[in-house]
Design an enzyme around this catalytic site. Sequence first.
Site, mmCIF file in Angstrom:
data_model
loop_
_atom_site.group_PDB
_atom_site.id
_atom_site.type_symbol
_atom_site.label_atom_id
_atom_site.label_comp_id
_atom_site.label_asym_id
_atom_site.label_seq_id
_atom_site.Cartn_x
_atom_site.Cartn_y
_atom_site.Cartn_z
ATOM 1 C CG ASN A 72 -4.184 21.386 -50.293
ATOM 2 O OD1 ASN A 72 -4.759 21.520 -51.367
ATOM 3 N ND2 ASN A 72 -4.628 21.927 -49.174
ATOM 4 C CE1 TYR A 99 -0.367 16.166 -41.315
ATOM 5 C CE2 TYR A 99 0.007 16.540 -38.981
ATOM 6 C CZ TYR A 99 0.047 16.988 -40.283
ATOM 7 O OH TYR A 99 0.504 18.257 -40.564
ATOM 8 C CB CYS A 155 -3.547 21.251 -45.736
ATOM 9 S SG CYS A 155 -2.896 22.738 -46.493
ATOM 10 C CG HIS A 156 -5.496 25.833 -41.994
ATOM 11 N ND1 HIS A 156 -6.008 26.021 -43.267
ATOM 12 C CD2 HIS A 156 -6.471 26.214 -41.127
ATOM 13 C CE1 HIS A 156 -7.239 26.506 -43.164
ATOM 14 N NE2 HIS A 156 -7.548 26.633 -41.878
ATOM 15 C CD GLU A 195 -10.193 27.830 -39.887
ATOM 16 O OE1 GLU A 195 -10.128 26.706 -39.339
ATOM 17 O OE2 GLU A 195 -9.972 28.007 -41.103
#
Length: 132
Positions: A89, A68, A97-98, A123
Amino acid sequence: MQISIFGRDREIAASRIDAEPETIREQLREYEAGERTAFDLGIEYPDDFTGQVMQAMAEIPAGETRTYGDIARDLESAPIAVGQACGRNPVPIIVPCHRIVGVDSLTGYGGGLDLKRELLEHEGAVIPGEST
């Protein structure tokens, strides 16, 4: 529009995406199957701070994260404001946003921390505060 990812339902604002619902769902299926790391969809970003944060999120490649604070520095703002924008979002997962995390933990996520962790693990991202 209701979507499902890793067995969890999420709501996304299809009106912000320049694509037919079936195209959106197909790209999400490909992402979930590991056949896609980025979405090829036109996104209408809000013309405000949330839109700026969304654009910054969209630039983070799969497998990477930003804090952040990182995004706040880039936008000359504060981490808490970035977190609030992430929470607004309208197209989660597609605008990732994850991939925004705390310095030493996952912090919050509208879909729940279990889903955030699962998306990041899918990912191949390093999860802050957790051993590899």
